[in-house]
Enzyme design. Structure first.
Site, PDB file in Angstrom:
ATOM      1  N   ASP A 157      47.471  46.677  39.267  1.00  0.00           N
ATOM      2  CA  ASP A 157      46.995  45.416  38.369  1.00  0.00           C
ATOM      3  C   ASP A 157      47.321  45.664  37.030  1.00  0.00           C
ATOM      4  O   ASP A 157      47.515  46.101  36.426  1.00  0.00           O
ATOM      5  CB  ASP A 157      45.656  44.980  38.886  1.00  0.00           C
ATOM      6  CG  ASP A 157      44.888  44.305  38.486  1.00  0.00           C
ATOM      7  OD1 ASP A 157      44.887  42.764  38.654  1.00  0.00           O
ATOM      8  OD2 ASP A 157      43.649  43.836  38.120  1.00  0.00           O
ATOM      9  N   SER A 158      46.706  44.385  36.376  1.00  0.00           N
ATOM     10  CA  SER A 158      46.611  43.640  35.382  1.00  0.00           C
ATOM     11  C   SER A 158      45.690  44.807  34.525  1.00  0.00           C
ATOM     12  O   SER A 158      45.756  45.132  33.289  1.00  0.00           O
ATOM     13  CB  SER A 158      46.571  42.579  34.755  1.00  0.00           C
ATOM     14  OG  SER A 158      45.651  41.852  35.439  1.00  0.00           O
ATOM     15  N   CYS A 177      47.713  42.606  41.307  1.00  0.00           N
ATOM     16  CA  CYS A 177      47.413  41.262  41.045  1.00  0.00           C
ATOM     17  C   CYS A 177      47.763  39.677  41.146  1.00  0.00           C
ATOM     18  O   CYS A 177      48.816  39.870  41.724  1.00  0.00           O
ATOM     19  CB  CYS A 177      47.654  41.984  39.019  1.00  0.00           C
ATOM     20  SG  CYS A 177      47.184  40.404  38.081  1.00  0.00           S
ATOM     21  N   ASN A 178      46.990  38.807  41.678  1.00  0.00           N
ATOM     22  CA  ASN A 178      47.476  37.335  41.891  1.00  0.00           C
ATOM     23  C   ASN A 178      48.285  37.245  41.204  1.00  0.00           C
ATOM     24  O   ASN A 178      49.779  36.346  41.714  1.00  0.00           O
ATOM     25  CB  ASN A 178      46.466  37.215  41.982  1.00  0.00           C
ATOM     26  CG  ASN A 178      45.950  36.674  43.591  1.00  0.00           C
ATOM     27  OD1 ASN A 178      45.691  36.185  44.799  1.00  0.00           O
ATOM     28  ND2 ASN A 178      44.956  37.747  43.503  1.00  0.00           N
ATOM     29  N   THR A 179      48.643  36.890  39.793  1.00  0.00           N
ATOM     30  CA  THR A 179      49.502  36.517  39.169  1.00  0.00           C
ATOM     31  C   THR A 179      50.961  37.582  39.585  1.00  0.00           C
ATOM     32  O   THR A 179      51.752  36.360  39.488  1.00  0.00           O
ATOM     33  CB  THR A 179      49.187  36.618  37.633  1.00  0.00           C
ATOM     34  OG1 THR A 179      47.761  36.286  37.372  1.00  0.00           O
ATOM     35  CG2 THR A 179      49.761  35.524  36.584  1.00  0.00           C
ATOM     36  N   GLU A 191      34.035  41.126  33.328  1.00  0.00           N
ATOM     37  CA  GLU A 191      34.138  41.529  33.096  1.00  0.00           C
ATOM     38  C   GLU A 191      33.004  42.564  32.278  1.00  0.00           C
ATOM     39  O   GLU A 191      32.455  43.426  32.045  1.00  0.00           O
ATOM     40  CB  GLU A 191      35.472  42.173  31.972  1.00  0.00           C
ATOM     41  CG  GLU A 191      36.658  42.364  32.819  1.00  0.00           C
ATOM     42  CD  GLU A 191      38.067  42.089  32.321  1.00  0.00           C
ATOM     43  OE1 GLU A 191      37.997  42.707  31.201  1.00  0.00           O
ATOM     44  OE2 GLU A 191      38.924  41.995  33.007  1.00  0.00           O
ATOM     45  N   CYS A 237      41.836  35.353  42.488  1.00  0.00           N
ATOM     46  CA  CYS A 237      42.519  35.828  41.223  1.00  0.00           C
ATOM     47  C   CYS A 237      41.097  37.383  41.712  1.00  0.00           C
ATOM     48  O   CYS A 237      40.440  37.566  42.389  1.00  0.00           O
ATOM     49  CB  CYS A 237      41.408  35.219  40.076  1.00  0.00           C
ATOM     50  SG  CYS A 237      41.289  36.450  38.588  1.00  0.00           S
ATOM     51  N   THR A 238      41.925  38.562  41.506  1.00  0.00           N
ATOM     52  CA  THR A 238      41.114  40.254  41.439  1.00  0.00           C
ATOM     53  C   THR A 238      39.774  39.677  41.196  1.00  0.00           C
ATOM     54  O   THR A 238      38.771  40.457  42.603  1.00  0.00           O
ATOM     55  CB  THR A 238      42.366  40.534  40.827  1.00  0.00           C
ATOM     56  OG1 THR A 238      42.240  40.239  39.325  1.00  0.00           O
ATOM     57  CG2 THR A 238      43.305  41.556  41.558  1.00  0.00           C
ATOM     58  N   HIS A 239      39.368  39.177  40.225  1.00  0.00           N
ATOM     59  CA  HIS A 239      37.873  39.520  39.565  1.00  0.00           C
ATOM     60  C   HIS A 239      36.880  38.151  40.722  1.00  0.00           C
ATOM     61  O   HIS A 239      35.330  38.631  41.073  1.00  0.00           O
ATOM     62  CB  HIS A 239      37.791  38.460  38.252  1.00  0.00           C
ATOM     63  CG  HIS A 239      37.859  40.066  37.514  1.00  0.00           C
ATOM     64  ND1 HIS A 239      39.939  39.938  37.792  1.00  0.00           N
ATOM     65  CD2 HIS A 239      38.227  40.126  36.530  1.00  0.00           C
ATOM     66  CE1 HIS A 239      39.771  40.604  36.811  1.00  0.00           C
ATOM     67  NE2 HIS A 239      38.793  41.325  35.770  1.00  0.00           N
TER      68      HIS A 239
HETATM   69  N1  DGL Z   1      44.685  40.445  38.017  1.00  0.00           N
HETATM   70  C1  DGL Z   1      44.488  39.358  37.426  1.00  0.00           C
HETATM   71  C2  DGL Z   1      44.951  38.099  39.065  1.00  0.00           C
HETATM   72  O1  DGL Z   1      44.413  38.574  40.058  1.00  0.00           O
HETATM   73  C3  DGL Z   1      43.249  38.944  36.738  1.00  0.00           C
HETATM   74  C4  DGL Z   1      43.307  38.848  35.259  1.00  0.00           C
HETATM   75  C5  DGL Z   1      44.435  38.776  34.327  1.00  0.00           C
HETATM   76  O2  DGL Z   1      44.767  37.883  33.917  1.00  0.00           O
HETATM   77  O3  DGL Z   1      44.829  39.677  34.255  1.00  0.00           O
HETATM   78  O4  DGL Z   1      45.655  37.139  38.435  1.00  0.00           O
END
Ligand code: DGL
Length: 271
Positions: free
Chosen positions: A10-11, A73-75, A152, A184-186
């Site tokens: 993930d990011s 990570c979704n992105t 976060e 999105c992960t969060h």
């Molecule tokens: N992990 C990213 C996602 O799920 C969210 C955080 C980011 O922007 O890196 O898209």
């Protein structure tokens, strides 16, 4: 091979919500997690950059002898999974397709809301998958970039988060959606806030849950599932980051069901 770990990346810290779900659903699989804490956020970056980062991370994970990869990570799933699947000869599972599938199966009226980063919404990939599973659907997307820093900062139950969420979600409230993807992960960590605002008539979809099921299916199909006994978390799970380890550890220990002791910083630009 069957005893080899799954690479999850993930990011940053958000993908731990996906790792947590894999640990819960497939407890006998080892995991090597990489959080790209030096280059987060991915949500506002271009497709080309996300592909480059994903390639570097998969190269690193392969040095850890992983048997499959999960793009938590979704992105990165939206922008890079197809290219990564073409470039690497290893099973790669993303979060977008499983999330889209369950949303298509859940909706009754075909009207699905999607919240995510700017990149995920802009990519249109969720809508493409949803339409491939079910025609005659309408996907209404809304980027919610402030959710990531709020999570976060640990502001999961906070009046500031309520105000921000009300502002973002008000656009989706009069669109007659019956399903909302937390893309999105969060965002699953804000589930109760989102549920309260959207009301009982809207089903919330957490792609992490379906992703773990998809991973389990892939491992079985490829005949690479681990059938050995489970060890303690300290020997089952390894964590790597590209920036300082302490913040990552604090966040991880707040959401995982055990305390992580070892996190290692690596230079991801070398890969
Ligand atoms: N992990 C990213 C996602 O799920 C969210 C955080 C980011 O922007 O890196 O898209």
């Amino acid at each position: 091979m069957n005893n080899a770990p799954i690479g999850v990346f993930d990011s940053g810290v958000g993908g731990l919500t996906v790792a947590r779900e894999i640990m819960r659903q497939i407890p006998n699989e080892r995991i090597v997690y990489f959080g790209d804490t030096a280059r987060v956020p991915y949500g506002s970056k271009s497709k080309d950059i996300i592909i480059k980062y994903s390639r570097q991370i998969i190269r690193f994970l392969l040095t850890e002898n992983v048997k499959a990869i999960v793009i938590a990570c979704n992105t990165a799933s939206a922008f890079a999974i197809e290219t990564m699947q073409q470039e690497f000869d290893i099973p790669i599972v993303g979060v977008v397709k499983p999330g889209a599938k369950v949303a298509a199966e859940t909706t009754k009226n075909g009207r699905i809301g999607l919240i995510g980063t700017e990149g995920t919404i802009r990519s249109g990939v969720y809508a493409d998958y949803i339409k491939s599973f079910r025609e005659n659907t309408e996907v209404i997307g809304k980027a919610c970039p402030l959710f990531v820093p709020l999570v976060e900062e640990g502001m999961l139950h906070d009046e500031v988060t309520d105000i921000v969420a009300n502002r973002y979600l008000s656009e989706l409230k009069n669109k007659d959606i019956d399903t909302l993807i937390m893309g999105c992960t969060h965002y699953p960590l804000l589930r109760s806030t989102v549920a309260k605002i959207m009301g009982e008539g809207v089903n919330l979809v957490n792609p992490a849950y379906e992703t773990a099921i998809e991973l389990k299916n892939v491992l079985t199909r490829e005949n690479i599932a681990n059938v050995c006994e489970v060890d303690s978390p300290s020997s089952m799970y390894r964590f790597y980051v590209s920036d300082d380890e302490d913040k990552f550890k604090t966040f991880a220990n707040s959401i995982l069901p055990f305390d992580i002791t070892m996190t290692q910083q690596i230079n991801i630009e070398e890969y």
